[in-house]
Design a protein around this motif. Structure first.
Motif, PDB file in Angstrom:
ATOM      1  N   VAL A  18     -10.648   6.100   9.147  1.00 11.36           N
ATOM      2  CA  VAL A  18     -11.144   7.064   8.165  1.00 11.36           C
ATOM      3  C   VAL A  18     -10.043   7.423   7.164  1.00 11.36           C
ATOM      4  CG1 VAL A  18     -11.990   9.423   7.865  1.00 11.36           C
ATOM      5  CG2 VAL A  18     -12.935   7.977   9.675  1.00 11.36           C
ATOM      6  N   LYS A  19      -8.805   7.484   7.616  1.00  7.24           N
ATOM      7  CA  LYS A  19      -7.688   7.789   6.711  1.00  7.24           C
ATOM      8  C   LYS A  19      -7.505   6.705   5.655  1.00  7.24           C
ATOM      9  CE  LYS A  19      -5.049  10.565  10.016  1.00  7.24           C
ATOM     10  NZ  LYS A  19      -3.808  10.665  10.836  1.00  7.24           N
ATOM     11  N   LEU A  20      -7.952   5.481   5.962  1.00  5.82           N
ATOM     12  CA  LEU A  20      -7.816   4.381   5.002  1.00  5.82           C
ATOM     13  C   LEU A  20      -8.788   4.512   3.834  1.00  5.82           C
ATOM     14  CD1 LEU A  20      -7.386   1.354   7.437  1.00  5.82           C
ATOM     15  CD2 LEU A  20      -5.606   2.489   6.094  1.00  5.82           C
ATOM     16  N   ARG A  21      -9.719   5.444   3.897  1.00  4.35           N
ATOM     17  CA  ARG A  21     -10.601   5.708   2.756  1.00  4.35           C
ATOM     18  C   ARG A  21      -9.833   6.366   1.614  1.00  4.35           C
ATOM     19  NH1 ARG A  21     -14.637   2.358   3.456  1.00  4.35           N
ATOM     20  NH2 ARG A  21     -15.549   2.490   5.524  1.00  4.35           N
ATOM     21  N   ASP A  22      -8.678   6.917   1.916  1.00  4.96           N
ATOM     22  CA  ASP A  22      -7.838   7.598   0.929  1.00  4.96           C
ATOM     23  C   ASP A  22      -6.666   6.698   0.541  1.00  4.96           C
ATOM     24  OD1 ASP A  22      -7.040  10.371  -0.322  1.00  4.96           O
ATOM     25  OD2 ASP A  22      -5.226   9.612   0.650  1.00  4.96           O
ATOM     26  N   GLN A  23      -6.317   6.704  -0.740  1.00  2.61           N
ATOM     27  CA  GLN A  23      -5.237   5.836  -1.214  1.00  2.61           C
ATOM     28  C   GLN A  23      -3.924   6.116  -0.497  1.00  2.61           C
ATOM     29  OE1 GLN A  23      -4.801   5.733  -5.463  1.00  2.61           O
ATOM     30  NE2 GLN A  23      -2.967   4.494  -5.417  1.00  2.61           N
ATOM     31  N   ARG A  24      -3.644   7.380  -0.235  1.00  2.00           N
ATOM     32  CA  ARG A  24      -2.403   7.712   0.468  1.00  2.00           C
ATOM     33  C   ARG A  24      -2.400   7.142   1.879  1.00  2.00           C
ATOM     34  NH1 ARG A  24      -2.283  14.074  -0.559  1.00  2.00           N
ATOM     35  NH2 ARG A  24      -4.504  13.668  -0.204  1.00  2.00           N
ATOM     36  N   GLY A  25      -3.552   7.161   2.521  1.00  2.00           N
ATOM     37  CA  GLY A  25      -3.640   6.582   3.857  1.00  2.00           C
ATOM     38  C   GLY A  25      -3.403   5.090   3.835  1.00  2.00           C
ATOM     39  N   ARG A  26      -3.948   4.411   2.816  1.00  2.00           N
ATOM     40  CA  ARG A  26      -3.731   2.958   2.714  1.00  2.00           C
ATOM     41  C   ARG A  26      -2.262   2.655   2.458  1.00  2.00           C
ATOM     42  NH1 ARG A  26      -8.648   3.666   0.035  1.00  2.00           N
ATOM     43  NH2 ARG A  26      -7.761   3.599  -2.065  1.00  2.00           N
ATOM     44  N   ALA A  27      -1.623   3.489   1.634  1.00  2.00           N
ATOM     45  CA  ALA A  27      -0.200   3.271   1.334  1.00  2.00           C
ATOM     46  C   ALA A  27       0.663   3.496   2.570  1.00  2.00           C
ATOM     47  CB  ALA A  27       0.231   4.197   0.205  1.00  2.00           C
ATOM     48  N   ARG A  28       0.340   4.523   3.337  1.00  2.00           N
ATOM     49  CA  ARG A  28       1.133   4.824   4.533  1.00  2.00           C
ATOM     50  C   ARG A  28       0.995   3.732   5.594  1.00  2.00           C
ATOM     51  NH1 ARG A  28      -1.074  10.376   4.162  1.00  2.00           N
ATOM     52  NH2 ARG A  28       0.459  11.695   3.114  1.00  2.00           N
ATOM     53  N   GLN A  29      -0.225   3.290   5.806  1.00  2.00           N
ATOM     54  CA  GLN A  29      -0.462   2.298   6.860  1.00  2.00           C
ATOM     55  C   GLN A  29      -0.243   0.859   6.388  1.00  2.00           C
ATOM     56  OE1 GLN A  29      -4.005   2.813   9.326  1.00  2.00           O
ATOM     57  NE2 GLN A  29      -4.274   4.897   8.563  1.00  2.00           N
ATOM     58  N   GLU A  30      -0.170   0.654   5.065  1.00  2.00           N
ATOM     59  CA  GLU A  30      -0.072  -0.681   4.474  1.00  2.00           C
ATOM     60  C   GLU A  30      -1.225  -1.557   4.958  1.00  2.00           C
ATOM     61  OE1 GLU A  30       3.840  -2.178   5.246  1.00  2.00           O
ATOM     62  OE2 GLU A  30       4.733  -0.947   3.680  1.00  2.00           O
ATOM     63  N   ARG A  31      -2.379  -0.917   5.063  1.00  2.00           N
ATOM     64  CA  ARG A  31      -3.595  -1.598   5.483  1.00  2.00           C
ATOM     65  C   ARG A  31      -4.745  -1.199   4.561  1.00  2.00           C
ATOM     66  NH1 ARG A  31      -3.847  -1.453  12.139  1.00  2.00           N
ATOM     67  NH2 ARG A  31      -2.160  -2.980  12.501  1.00  2.00           N
ATOM     68  N   ILE A  32      -5.804  -1.965   4.617  1.00  2.00           N
ATOM     69  CA  ILE A  32      -6.991  -1.689   3.822  1.00  2.00           C
ATOM     70  C   ILE A  32      -8.211  -1.726   4.728  1.00  2.00           C
ATOM     71  CG2 ILE A  32      -6.007  -2.619   1.689  1.00  2.00           C
ATOM     72  CD1 ILE A  32      -7.661  -5.164   2.181  1.00  2.00           C
ATOM     73  N   VAL A  33      -9.307  -1.153   4.244  1.00  2.00           N
ATOM     74  CA  VAL A  33     -10.557  -1.186   4.986  1.00  2.00           C
ATOM     75  C   VAL A  33     -11.559  -2.030   4.208  1.00  2.00           C
ATOM     76  CG1 VAL A  33     -11.310   1.013   3.982  1.00  2.00           C
ATOM     77  CG2 VAL A  33     -12.370   0.192   6.080  1.00  2.00           C
ATOM     78  N   ILE A  34     -12.271  -2.887   4.914  1.00  2.00           N
ATOM     79  CA  ILE A  34     -13.231  -3.806   4.291  1.00  2.00           C
ATOM     80  C   ILE A  34     -14.601  -3.544   4.899  1.00  2.00           C
ATOM     81  CG2 ILE A  34     -13.746  -6.203   3.728  1.00  2.00           C
ATOM     82  CD1 ILE A  34     -10.853  -6.898   4.528  1.00  2.00           C
ATOM     83  N   ASP A  35     -15.559  -3.208   4.051  1.00  2.00           N
ATOM     84  CA  ASP A  35     -16.910  -2.906   4.501  1.00  2.00           C
ATOM     85  C   ASP A  35     -17.838  -4.094   4.287  1.00  2.00           C
ATOM     86  OD1 ASP A  35     -16.906   0.217   4.963  1.00  2.00           O
ATOM     87  OD2 ASP A  35     -15.834  -0.105   3.084  1.00  2.00           O
TER      88      ASP A  35
END
Length: 273
Positions: A18-35
């Motif tokens: 759920v955190k990957l829905r936010d740009q900051r979450g993607r930057a922190r985890q260096e991951r993306i979510v694919i639907d």
């Protein structure tokens, strides 16, 4: 490997996605979510490494979703952690109203301008300062469909791998050459490669059909709100316009990208026949 079913929305893996829905979450985890199964399948085919795959069997009704489930069961998705989830959990994981049974977490793809390999007569699309991820994704689909060579997001005002971008591109973002750079870097790179540069501007004197797009060329489009900044007003950047006969003075940037890409295709096919 397929793990136990996740039944709680409080599960730590659910919270991380759920955190990957936010740009900051993607930057922190260096991951993306694919639907979606189509987008996930295209990512896998392009060599994107999946870290996790969440599957709701009750919702995997499409052929693509069932194929992904079969690949997961056969261990064909590398070392991705496979997690079956309930419909309640999937509703927490899924984007918007998508209920097609598959959501993945993947490592963020990276690419640089100097890694792009262009053909003899490239057509490069440049989106300068475009702020809406849906427009970036739609422009990617048009560039891919018209046979363009690459797309550069210059001074992008949105995260390239925003879920909206991935969705609007229908997963093309994983297979089509696309990179991020600054406007200055992009302009210098285009010049070094000898591409004729055409910038879409509503006040241009030249109509787009009069632009010579058969040779190495770049199509430069700006933000609908701000237009193109001063970097793209150099003498070797040729302004072109689309005729606007109604009250509006411009088209949506993704529509403009489609018109220009297919005009380039029309011109190139004309000289090859």
């Amino acid at each position: 490997m397929i793990g136990p079913e996740i039944t709680s929305v409080q599960n730590p893996r659910v919270k991380q996605l759920v955190k990957l829905r936010d740009q900051r979450g993607r930057a922190r985890q260096e991951r993306i979510v694919i639907d979606g199964p189509r987008e996930v399948s295209r990512a896998v085919a392009a060599g994107v490494r999946l870290a996790e795959l969440f599957i709701c069997p009750a919702l995997c009704r499409s052929a693509e979703a069932r194929e992904l489930c079969q690949q997961a069961q056969a261990g064909a998705l590398g070392d991705a952690q496979i997690a079956p989830v309930t419909e309640t959990v999937f509703a927490k994981l899924a984007y918007g109203e998508r209920h097609d049974g598959v959501v993945a977490v993947a490592e963020r793809p990276t690419a640089r301008l100097d890694e792009l390999r262009l053909p003899e007569r490239p057509l490069v699309v440049v989106l300068a300062g475009v702020e809406k991820p849906g427009n970036v994704g739609a422009a990617l689909r048009s560039a891919d469909g018209a046979g363009a060579s690459a797309l550069v997001v210059a001074d992008g005002a949105t995260d390239l791998f925003n879920p909206n971008t991935i969705r609007a591109s229908q997963g093309v973002i994983f297979s089509f050459p696309v990179v991020e750079a600054t406007a200055a870097e992009t302009l210098s790179w285009l010049r070094r490669r000898g591409l004729a540069m055409y910038a879409a501007r509503p006040d241009a004197a030249t109509v787009y059909t009069d632009a010579h797009l058969t040779g190495p060329a770049a199509l430069i489009l700006g933000s609908e709100a701000e237009g193109l900044d001063a970097v793209w007003q150099a003498d070797d950047v040729h302004p072109i316009r689309l005729p606007m006969l109604g009250q509006s003075d411009s088209l949506n940037v993704s529509v403009t990208a489609a018109v220009l890409c297919y005009e380039a295709l029309r011109q190139r096919e004309a000289i090859s026949n």
